[in-house]
Design an enzyme around this catalytic site. Structure first.
Site, PDB file in Angstrom:
ATOM      1  N   TYR A   1      44.386  80.645 109.881  1.00  0.00           N
ATOM      2  CA  TYR A   1      43.356  80.362 108.879  1.00  0.00           C
ATOM      3  C   TYR A   1      41.985  80.107 109.484  1.00  0.00           C
ATOM      4  O   TYR A   1      41.034  79.848 108.761  1.00  0.00           O
ATOM      5  CB  TYR A   1      43.767  79.171 108.001  1.00  0.00           C
ATOM      6  CG  TYR A   1      44.207  77.933 108.744  1.00  0.00           C
ATOM      7  CD1 TYR A   1      43.278  77.068 109.316  1.00  0.00           C
ATOM      8  CD2 TYR A   1      45.556  77.629 108.854  1.00  0.00           C
ATOM      9  CE1 TYR A   1      43.691  75.935 109.997  1.00  0.00           C
ATOM     10  CE2 TYR A   1      45.973  76.494 109.531  1.00  0.00           C
ATOM     11  CZ  TYR A   1      45.037  75.654 110.097  1.00  0.00           C
ATOM     12  OH  TYR A   1      45.452  74.531 110.771  1.00  0.00           O
ATOM     13  N   LYS A   2      41.837  80.213 110.799  1.00  0.00           N
ATOM     14  CA  LYS A   2      40.531  80.027 111.432  1.00  0.00           C
ATOM     15  C   LYS A   2      39.886  81.404 111.637  1.00  0.00           C
ATOM     16  O   LYS A   2      39.461  82.046 110.691  1.00  0.00           O
ATOM     17  CB  LYS A   2      40.690  79.254 112.741  1.00  0.00           C
ATOM     18  CG  LYS A   2      41.301  77.858 112.581  1.00  0.00           C
ATOM     19  CD  LYS A   2      41.374  77.136 113.891  1.00  0.00           C
ATOM     20  CE  LYS A   2      42.205  75.865 113.806  1.00  0.00           C
ATOM     21  NZ  LYS A   2      41.620  74.850 112.911  1.00  0.00           N
TER      22      LYS A   2
END
Length: 422
Positions: A248-249
């Site tokens: 999710y980064k």
């Protein structure tokens, strides 16, 4: 160690100047426009949905929304779930998603197919990896007692390491990653390191430290949360044993997107997961009382895959189509160089100090600045449309995701910071 901001460091881009002296705002804006015009990756920004007027420099915490994800997710919900119902496990290939998406992600971390499985959280995968690593090490070299752990690691990594060590009879020894190679000895069973430090953005030597672990006979586990999608990793090339990371980064998989586990092909047959769930069984639907692990990385699966977030991630990874990770790395370094040069020009002397290394070989894709009242400063930046984040007690973090961040963004962020201190 902190490093004062410098525009004349050994690898930093020199601060822009004019014939009459240092550059002013107009010169820096012009330079940003030139750099954006020459940026071969600039068009990738169109693959993302970003709020108008916002400079988003927090992709090291949560990546931006890839434009195609909303429609894909809607289709999964309304058609695959709503209409096909349980048939989608076969007809929509839900069942094979963890390995299929693992293979799609694998090139971004330098892994050949069949070695990455997607699912669960980073913490859960780290637990699997550390206990599995300890069991591999103890089987190969009985009697070893130490697990070396990055002393500055993200707290959860430390918590998980302590638990895994208790379970496997090892003792955790904190170590500075910069000197971890010197600490590896004949008593070292497992080594856990972060590729990039989450607080400072310092990049550690994955190749050299992996080689040192191999020479010491230890099994190494790398946390790639702050490097995958921002720079080349080279898991296969450098002989990494096990690795974990979130999506999710810099991979833009969405809030709570499933993480991944890398098990090098040479370890898969012997990898003994401490979480032997039915999804990792060789015959999951036989419902046998005894556990027999599946072949390959699939033995890293545990329970039912989180299909909605997993298929959102699969769509998000389409944003990488045709993108070279080496080109992303080159732009990342150019962006962070330019941002540091702009900060040095706009921010009054002595108000901020960089804790991110100047040298490219030691820098990830973020810049961390130490300052007084950092929480309040970041809140004001966000109020003015520049989104970074704060880490206690005094660090401003700015993450540069080259797929959608440009040089004008970097200049505006530094200029806004200067206005706050002005």
């Amino acid at each position: 160690m902190s490093e004062p901001i410098s525009t004349q460091g050994p690898t930093a881009t020199p601060g822009p100047t004019t014939a009459s002296g240092p550059a002013g705002p107009a010169d820096l804006r012009a330079r940003a426009a030139q750099l954006d015009a020459a940026d071969a990756l600039a068009g990738l920004r169109d693959r993302f949905s970003l709020p108008e007027g916002v400079v988003y420099l927090d992709g090291n915490s949560l990546g931006a929304l890839p434009a195609a994800v909303a429609d894909r997710t809607a289709d999964v919900v309304t058609r695959e779930w709503g209409e096909l119902l349980i048939r989608s496990w076969d007809e929509s290939a839900w069942w094979t998603a963890p390995e299929r998406i693992g293979d799609k992600l694998a090139p971004l971390v330098g892994a050949a197919p069949g070695q990455v499985v997607v699912g669960d959280s980073t913490s859960v995968n780290l637990f699997k990896a550390l206990v599995g690593a300890a069991r591999l090490a103890q089987a190969a070299r009985p009697g070893r007692t130490r697990m070396l752990v990055d002393a500055a690691t993200f707290p959860t990594d430390g918590y998980i390491a302590a638990s895994a060590a208790r379970m496997t009879g090892l003792t955790v020894t904190p170590v500075d990653p910069s000197h971890a190679g010197d600490a590896m000895d004949a008593d070292t069973a497992v080594v856990l390191l972060n590729h990039v430090d989450y607080r400072t953005g310092r990049l550690h030597d994955l190749a050299g430290l992996t080689a040192a672990a191999r020479a010491a006979g230890a099994v190494v586990v790398w946390d790639l949360c702050h490097s995958a999608g921002a720079l080349p990793v080279g898991l296969d090339e450098h002989g990494v044993d096990l690795a974990v990371g979130c999506t999710y980064k810099y991979l833009n998989g969405g809030p709570g997107a499933p993480a991944y586990l890398y098990i090098a092909d040479r370890h898969q047959a012997a990898f003994d997961s401490p979480l032997p769930g039915w999804n990792g069984h060789a015959e999951p639907f036989a419902m046998n009382p005894g556990y027999v692990p599946a072949d390959g990385a699939r033995r890293g699966r545990v329970g039912t895959p989180d299909i909605l977030s997993m298929l959102a991630l699969e769509s998000a990874l389409d944003a990488w189509d045709g993108v070279c990770v080496e080109a992303v790395r080159a732009k990342s370094l150019a962006l962070t160089d330019f941002f540091l040069a702009c900060v040095a020009e706009y921010v009054p002397p002595g108000r901020v100090e960089s804790v991110t290394p100047v040298r490219h070989a030691h820098r990830g894709s973020q810049v961390s600045l130490r300052t007084e009242n950092a929480r309040e400063v970041m809140a004001e930046l966000i109020a003015r449309g520049v989104v970074g984040d704060f880490r206690a007690p005094d660090v401003l973090r700015f993450g540069f995701t080259p797929l959608y961040v440009g040089f004008a963004d970097a200049e505006r962020a530094a200029r806004t910071l200067g206005h706050i201190f002005g």
